[in-house]
Design an enzyme around this catalytic site. Structure first.
Site, PDB file in Angstrom:
ATOM      1  CE1 TYR A  91      44.752  43.100  35.934  1.00 13.32           C
ATOM      2  CE2 TYR A  91      42.640  42.048  36.256  1.00 13.32           C
ATOM      3  CZ  TYR A  91      43.951  42.201  36.597  1.00 13.32           C
ATOM      4  OH  TYR A  91      44.465  41.440  37.597  1.00 13.32           O
TER       5      TYR A  91
ATOM      6  CB  SER B 255      48.117  42.677  39.848  1.00 10.76           C
ATOM      7  OG  SER B 255      48.227  41.376  39.313  1.00 10.76           O
TER       8      SER B 255
ATOM      9  CB  THR C 296      54.003  45.678  31.728  1.00  9.59           C
ATOM     10  OG1 THR C 296      52.903  46.045  32.549  1.00  9.59           O
ATOM     11  CG2 THR C 296      54.182  46.746  30.667  1.00  9.59           C
TER      12      THR C 296
ATOM     13  CG  ASP D 117      53.993  44.924  35.550  1.00  8.16           C
ATOM     14  OD1 ASP D 117      53.699  43.726  35.775  1.00  8.16           O
ATOM     15  OD2 ASP D 117      53.157  45.752  35.143  1.00  8.16           O
TER      16      ASP D 117
ATOM     17  CG  ASP E 121      50.616  41.100  36.826  1.00  8.27           C
ATOM     18  OD1 ASP E 121      51.653  41.769  36.591  1.00  8.27           O
ATOM     19  OD2 ASP E 121      49.482  41.615  36.932  1.00  8.27           O
TER      20      ASP E 121
ATOM     21  CG  ASN F  65      43.729  40.450  44.352  1.00 13.21           C
ATOM     22  OD1 ASN F  65      44.202  41.578  44.415  1.00 13.21           O
ATOM     23  ND2 ASN F  65      42.899  39.967  45.263  1.00 13.21           N
TER      24      ASN F  65
ATOM     25  CD1 TRP G  65      42.310  38.186  38.531  1.00 17.25           C
ATOM     26  CD2 TRP G  65      41.265  36.890  37.041  1.00 17.25           C
ATOM     27  NE1 TRP G  65      42.588  38.666  37.276  1.00 17.25           N
ATOM     28  CE2 TRP G  65      41.955  37.894  36.340  1.00 17.25           C
ATOM     29  CE3 TRP G  65      40.524  35.953  36.305  1.00 17.25           C
ATOM     30  CZ2 TRP G  65      41.942  37.987  34.942  1.00 17.25           C
ATOM     31  CZ3 TRP G  65      40.504  36.044  34.915  1.00 17.25           C
ATOM     32  CH2 TRP G  65      41.201  37.062  34.250  1.00 17.25           C
TER      33      TRP G  65
END
Ligand code: NAG
Ligand code: NAG
Ligand code: NAG
Ligand code: NAG
Ligand code: NAG
Ligand code: NAG
Length: 403
Positions: A137, A97, A281, A278, A94, A99, A101
């Site tokens: 989110y 963003s 998206t 992005d 992505d 990070n 996780w």
């Protein structure tokens, strides 16, 4: 018989080897495309609401927030490893963003239980951090704490990558997602808790030849295993036509740049607006006032729904003097006589170019020079045809060997 099986495999391996040598410096990870992804009217609305929250903005002008599962909107994802020995996860790469996780094995929420989770006690390279971690989110949020471990993809292994080990996933957003977590490829300024993003660690640890990665997303691929490619260390010119058009990043957080103009057919919608690239998206998102002008052209309602027109204009985006044209079939979804715009609005002052744009244009994310490069994708049809020719060629070799 045995010979005819072995030789073609060696032959194919030869082809792969040649390809490998030609692009020795590049590391690739295949991106999978959700098998049943369909841009439907329902998931376009769900995604708009999701994007609204991703960009952490207030609810738009009375648009309802819907508790819809957003799983159909997550089109592209790939396989990474965490820990030693490797524990595997599917993550969405992505660029909106920063990070990484994944669910931690202690998480008992539905969204975690329906996905793969990371068990630190089974990894010899795990290092504790423990700082609280939370990202909001869609209609939910993920939270937990930071952990540190080796992270591998595209044949590269990053040591000491800090990531979010999720212990709580609230909301239904991720329950049915095809991937387990998210790997952010935005700039460090966007990272929650000041964590250094994975690609920045790849650069620092000398794993990539150039501080560049690029995405080739197949917009209309139907195969699960070849939805596209994420290439680390550079770009592959066989995947696009002509030269890349470069544009500077104007704020190194999102991949934000300035467009010259955006038009629908002959109608100019905006001049010099900022936009971000992005990969997380799927739609194109416009600022509200620009969206209203577009909606008026199609006589679309607040949700982007309208009666289909016989002929619909291209979306024409000019970047650094170069024209990027998106035919209506890529940004309008038809269901019966009704059409819905794959362009939606949220309340912010820049555009978000998701997969509707990125699926048409190969995109190079140049971290070192803080710029983006775009070029039309080498059409998926030609890639498909090439595949058929390879098969045909192999078939001929088999036939000749059997002679
Ligand atoms: C990820 O890759 C590993 C190693 O190749 C494989 O064992 C695993 O099945 C893959 N996971 C998925 C979900 O494809
Ligand atoms: C994590 O791994 C350990 C050691 O193998 C095991 O005892 C434990 O049950 C695992 N935890 C979960 C939640 O699966
Ligand atoms: C990773 O962290 C461990 C433990 O903190 C440290 O010993 C090691 O040197 C680090 N390795 C790298 C490549 O930063
Ligand atoms: C945890 O990670 C964050 C982000 O990398 C770092 O700022 C912090 O110092 C780390 N804390 C510990 C206890 O290692
Ligand atoms: C497009 O792809 C085909 C098949 O892979 C290849 O033969 C052709 O050279 C590519 N075009 C460009 C401009 O690289
Ligand atoms: C996607 O592929 C299908 C079938 O291969 C085709 O009918 C359709 O027109 C394609 N859609 C786009 C937007 O190219």
């Amino acid at each position: 018989m045995a010979r005819s099986v072995i030789i073609p495999i060696a032959f194919l391996a030869g082809i792969l080897l040649l390809v490998g040598v030609a692009n020795a410096a590049l590391n690739r990870i295949p991106i999978q495309r959700s098998e049943h992804f369909k841009r439907s009217h329902k998931n376009i609305q769900a995604e708009r609401d999701f994007v609204q929250q991703k960009y952490n903005l207030n609810t738009v002008n009375g648009y309802p927030m819907e508790q819809l599962s957003n799983s159909d909107n997550y089109q592209y994802y790939g396989n990474i490893s965490i820990g030693s020995p490797a524990q595997y996860f599917l993550v969405q790469f992505d660029t909106g963003s920063s990070n990484l996780w994944v669910p931690g094995s202690s998480c008992q929420d539905t969204s975690c239980l329906s996905h793969l989770s990371y068990n630190k006690t089974q990894s010899s390279t795990y290092v504790a951090n423990g700082t609280a971690f939370s990202i909001t989110y869609g209609t939910g949020s993920v939270s937990g704490y930071l952990s540190v471990d080796s992270v591998g993809f595209a044949g590269l292994i990053v040591k000491n990558q800090t990531f979010g080990e999720v212990t709580t996933e609230q909301g239904s957003n991720f329950a049915y997602a095809h991937f387990d977590g998210i790997l952010g490829m935005g700039f460090p300024a966007l990272a929650v808790d000041g964590v250094t993003p994975t690609f920045q660690n790849m650069i620092t640890q000398g794993l990539v030849q150039n501080s560049v990665f690029s995405f080739f997303l197949r917009d209309n691929g139907s195969t699960v295993n070849y939805g596209g490619e994420l290439i680390l260390g550079g770009s592959d010119p066989s995947l696009y036509r002509g030269d890349l058009t470069y544009v500077d990043v104007i704020q190194a957080a999102y991949w934000k740049f300035q467009t010259d103009s955006i038009a629908v057919g002959d109608v100019i919608i905006s001049i010099n607006d900022a936009a971000i690239a992005d990969t997380g998206t799927s739609l194109i998102i416009a600022p509200v006032s620009e969206y209203d002008v577009i909606a008026a052209i199609f006589n679309a309602n607040a949700n982007g729904l309208f009666e289909c027109l016989n002929s619909m204009p291209d979306l024409v985006i000019t970047i650094n003097g170069e024209v990027f044209r998106i035919p209506a079939k890529y940004y309008v979804t038809q269901e019966g006589n009704y059409c819905m715009l794959g362009i939606q609005s949220i309340n912010q002052n820049f555009w978000i170019f998701g997969d509707i744009f990125l699926g048409r244009f190969y995109t190079e994310f140049d971290v070192g020079n803080q710029r983006l490069g775009f070029a039309p994708v080498n059409s998926s049809d030609s890639v498909k045809i090439m595949g058929l020719w390879n098969l045909f060629f192999v078939a001929c070799v088999v036939w000749m060997l059997n002679k």
